[in-house]
Design a protein around this motif. Structure first.
Motif, PDB file in Angstrom:
ATOM      1  N   GLY A  66       0.815  -1.205   0.000  1.00  0.00           N
ATOM      2  CA  GLY A  66       0.000   0.000   0.000  1.00  0.00           C
ATOM      3  C   GLY A  66       0.848   1.254   0.000  1.00  0.00           C
ATOM      4  N   ASP A  67       0.478   2.221   0.844  1.00  0.00           N
ATOM      5  CA  ASP A  67       1.200   3.496   0.927  1.00  0.00           C
ATOM      6  C   ASP A  67       2.219   3.526   2.058  1.00  0.00           C
ATOM      7  N   VAL A  68       2.502   2.373   2.664  1.00  0.00           N
ATOM      8  CA  VAL A  68       3.447   2.347   3.779  1.00  0.00           C
ATOM      9  C   VAL A  68       4.825   2.875   3.372  1.00  0.00           C
ATOM     10  N   PRO A  69       5.403   2.449   2.224  1.00  0.00           N
ATOM     11  CA  PRO A  69       6.692   3.020   1.828  1.00  0.00           C
ATOM     12  C   PRO A  69       6.614   4.528   1.566  1.00  0.00           C
ATOM     13  N   LEU A  70       5.540   4.984   0.914  1.00  0.00           N
ATOM     14  CA  LEU A  70       5.371   6.417   0.665  1.00  0.00           C
ATOM     15  C   LEU A  70       5.267   7.169   1.980  1.00  0.00           C
ATOM     16  N   ASN A  71       4.502   6.642   2.924  1.00  0.00           N
ATOM     17  CA  ASN A  71       4.353   7.287   4.228  1.00  0.00           C
ATOM     18  C   ASN A  71       5.692   7.384   4.949  1.00  0.00           C
ATOM     19  N   ALA A  72       6.491   6.314   4.876  1.00  0.00           N
ATOM     20  CA  ALA A  72       7.806   6.323   5.521  1.00  0.00           C
ATOM     21  C   ALA A  72       8.707   7.384   4.900  1.00  0.00           C
ATOM     22  N   ARG A  73       8.673   7.503   3.574  1.00  0.00           N
ATOM     23  CA  ARG A  73       9.502   8.511   2.903  1.00  0.00           C
ATOM     24  C   ARG A  73       9.068   9.928   3.264  1.00  0.00           C
ATOM     25  N   LEU A  74       7.763  10.176   3.249  1.00  0.00           N
ATOM     26  CA  LEU A  74       7.256  11.501   3.579  1.00  0.00           C
ATOM     27  C   LEU A  74       7.577  11.872   5.030  1.00  0.00           C
ATOM     28  N   ASN A  75       7.508  10.890   5.929  1.00  0.00           N
ATOM     29  CA  ASN A  75       7.862  11.153   7.324  1.00  0.00           C
ATOM     30  C   ASN A  75       9.337  11.502   7.465  1.00  0.00           C
ATOM     31  N   ARG A  76      10.199  10.775   6.744  1.00  0.00           N
ATOM     32  CA  ARG A  76      11.636  11.079   6.806  1.00  0.00           C
ATOM     33  C   ARG A  76      11.903  12.496   6.298  1.00  0.00           C
ATOM     34  N   GLU A  77      11.268  12.855   5.187  1.00  0.00           N
ATOM     35  CA  GLU A  77      11.466  14.193   4.632  1.00  0.00           C
ATOM     36  C   GLU A  77      10.944  15.264   5.576  1.00  0.00           C
ATOM     37  N   GLY A 249       5.134   2.288  18.298  1.00  0.00           N
ATOM     38  CA  GLY A 249       4.975   3.246  17.208  1.00  0.00           C
ATOM     39  C   GLY A 249       5.646   2.772  15.932  1.00  0.00           C
ATOM     40  N   VAL A 250       6.848   2.229  16.054  1.00  0.00           N
ATOM     41  CA  VAL A 250       7.560   1.700  14.883  1.00  0.00           C
ATOM     42  C   VAL A 250       6.803   0.518  14.291  1.00  0.00           C
ATOM     43  N   ALA A 251       6.342  -0.392  15.160  1.00  0.00           N
ATOM     44  CA  ALA A 251       5.656  -1.597  14.692  1.00  0.00           C
ATOM     45  C   ALA A 251       4.342  -1.270  13.998  1.00  0.00           C
ATOM     46  N   MET A 252       3.629  -0.252  14.484  1.00  0.00           N
ATOM     47  CA  MET A 252       2.333   0.096  13.903  1.00  0.00           C
ATOM     48  C   MET A 252       2.466   0.671  12.501  1.00  0.00           C
ATOM     49  N   ASN A 253       3.622   1.211  12.181  1.00  0.00           N
ATOM     50  CA  ASN A 253       3.834   1.793  10.858  1.00  0.00           C
ATOM     51  C   ASN A 253       4.388   0.795   9.855  1.00  0.00           C
ATOM     52  N   ARG A 254       4.614  -0.448  10.302  1.00  0.00           N
ATOM     53  CA  ARG A 254       5.062  -1.487   9.379  1.00  0.00           C
ATOM     54  C   ARG A 254       3.870  -2.078   8.638  1.00  0.00           C
TER      55      ARG A 254
END
Length: 540
Positions: A66-77, A249-254
């Protein structure tokens, strides 16, 4: 019968059964493969077509991630950037995924958490309808084992179990009970500012990170007012819960992988270990209190005592005549679950509220002066009391505005478990509705063009008239809404008023040059790099 080469032509008696076993195994494998295909591709595509056919737009479904990788990238930025001092437009940094989705695809837009479609609901009237859940179409989204590790209290229950826990717990937050907690609130706050005065050098400003200080304060309050123990007894629980929140928090975003939580990974082992330690500590506190209550050596004025006493009274009133009933009273595990929730919600929510209030009042010294003037006018130098706290109009306006701009819990989620209609859209079963509270609290269509500005006066006539449209457009949800409104909101607000009042009586404060403005949700909306301020003692 034996052939010339010596091979037997007799069939082994188990061969037909072997073929059946192989056929059964093949059918099971095909069934699981079909379920996996349906879950990972067919079902998400069906749901996506049903939503898009009604005009909803959003990110396309491309893979089980889904959008999990996109969400991770946007959070890092987002985390790579800090915000200008005095800027309260926190949504792009705190919720970059939803901010982008709403900006590109509208306020009711589709995103994907793994293979599950999420639809943002931002219209206040629709949010109220979801939270009221009048027709029982929605269920609270559960993170299963992850949520139980963090807490297993009333906020995570559904149906009859939720109703039973809420009914038993309610008396703990009645007005008279809260009044009895005021001395404990005042004692904790006074000890904190006494410590600060001991650190200060005369009238010179003293630099301090108030974020851990507020965590210590609210942890102390929870220990004394809720459980009758001092901060030293509860300190390890707070530290362990802080570490557990980071892991969860980390686990919920996986991406969700069935059974992943049961794998013996380093993080999973640590989470399980922390949860067991917290549970053990709480069980010891509960057992100690039960013994004291039975011996008549302890009062039941604090939350734990009230909870245990209410449990006993509820059992007697609803039991089968022998003074106990497993269906109407709480088990020890239930009480532990509620204690974990009180520690988590009671400490974290109020600590972030107080921290952001001190940061914001440092950015807006004119409102700091107005709030201090009111506190001194009502209390002078004496300890704040319940009646006086309820007369603090400016302080209340300030706290509400901070809750709006820096909403501790940035979003709520509900799931449709059967088809239902909302806002002209018919949602199939299995769709998650995201209520992005922080986005709603910053919506210019709801709050006006100054929605990102700190203007406590918008609450001068109360919550009902703060947003555009008045009562009919009520759009303030810092404690949720409907029947599941946070049961401890009055507790939290009284604690925040007490803490802020005592600090304003003794200190003025401004931001330290080392402070960087970086709100980011780690469980709740926290200052990512701390909240460094300079405290100056006041001379009255």
């Amino acid at each position: 019968m034996v052939t010339l080469d010596g091979a037997s032509t007799l069939a082994h008696p188990w061969e037909p059964w072997s073929l059946l076993y192989q056929l059964g195994a093949a059918l099971v494998a095909l069934w699981w493969a079909w379920l996996a295909l349906d879950r990972a591709w067919l079902r998400p595509r069906r749901l996506e077509r049903a939503l898009r056919a009604q005009g909803l737009r959003g990110t396309p479904y491309r893979s089980p991630a889904g959008d999990v990788p996109l969400n991770a990238r946007l959070n890092r930025e987002a985390r790579a950037r800090t915000m200008p001092l005095g800027c309260h437009d926190v949504v792009p940094r705190a919720m970059p995924m939803f901010h982008q989705a709403i900006k590109e695809n509208g306020k009711m837009s589709i995103t994907w958490f793994g293979s599950v479609p999420r639809v943002t609901i931002t219209k206040p009237e629709l949010v109220r309808e979801v939270l009221s859940n009048k027709f029982g179409h929605f269920e609270k989204l559960s993170f299963g084992r992850l949520q139980r590790l963090l807490h297993n209290g009333v906020s995570g229950h559904e149906g009859k179990k939720w109703a039973k826990h809420r009914r038993i717990i309610n008396p703990a937050f009645h007005l008279e009970k809260l009044k009895r907690m005021m001395p404990a609130f005042a004692a904790c706050c006074t000890e904190l500012v006494d410590k600060w005065e001991g650190l200060a050098r005369g009238d010179e400003p003293y630099e301090l990170d108030v974020w851990p200080e507020m965590q210590s304060l609210t942890g102390d309050v929870i220990s004394r007012a809720a459980f009758g123990s001092n901060y030293l007894e509860g300190k390890m629980i707070f530290q362990l819960q802080g570490e557990l929140i980071l892991h969860v928090g980390v686990a919920m975003n996986r991406i969700y992988i069935p059974g992943y939580m049961y794998l013996p990974t380093k993080s999973n082992r640590r989470m399980k270990q922390i949860a067991a330690e917290i549970e053990g500590m709480l069980k010891r506190i509960i057992a100690k209190r039960e013994r004291a209550l039975k011996a008549g050596e302890a009062s039941s004025d604090d939350l734990l005592g009230i909870l245990l006493q209410s449990n006993v009274e509820h059992s007697k009133g609803n039991g089968n005549g022998n003074g106990s009933s497993s269906t109407t009273s709480l088990t020890i595990d239930d009480v532990v679950g509620e204690c974990k929730l009180f520690y988590f919600a009671g400490m974290e929510t109020t600590s972030v509220l107080l921290t952001w209030t001190i940061v914001v009042l440092s950015m807006h010294p004119e409102w700091q002066d107005r709030a201090r003037e009111e506190v001194l006018q009502v209390f002078g130098s004496r300890a704040p009391d319940y009646d006086g706290l309820n007369r603090l109009r400016i302080v209340t306006m300030v706290l509400y505005e901070v809750l709006r701009l820096y909403t501790p819990l940035t979003a709520l989620q509900r799931k449709t478990y059967k088809p239902m209609e909302l806002g002209g859209v018919r949602f199939p079963a299995g769709v998650v509705l995201v209520l992005p509270l922080l986005c709603i609290h910053h919506d210019r269509d709801v709050w006006g063009p100054d929605a990102d500005e700190f203007r406590p006066e918008r609450f001068a006539e109360g919550i009902a008239k703060a947003s555009r449209g008045g009562r009919e457009a009520l759009a303030f949800f810092p404690f949720g809404g409907g029947p599941r409104t946070c049961i401890g909101q009055n507790f939290a607000l009284l604690e925040a008023k007490m803490g802020l009042s005592v600090i304003l009586q003794r200190f003025s404060f401004d931001l330290s040059p080392s402070y960087t403005h970086a709100p980011f949700p780690v469980g709740l909306l926290q200052p990512e790099h701390g909240a460094q301020v300079r405290l100056t003692r006041l001379r009255h």
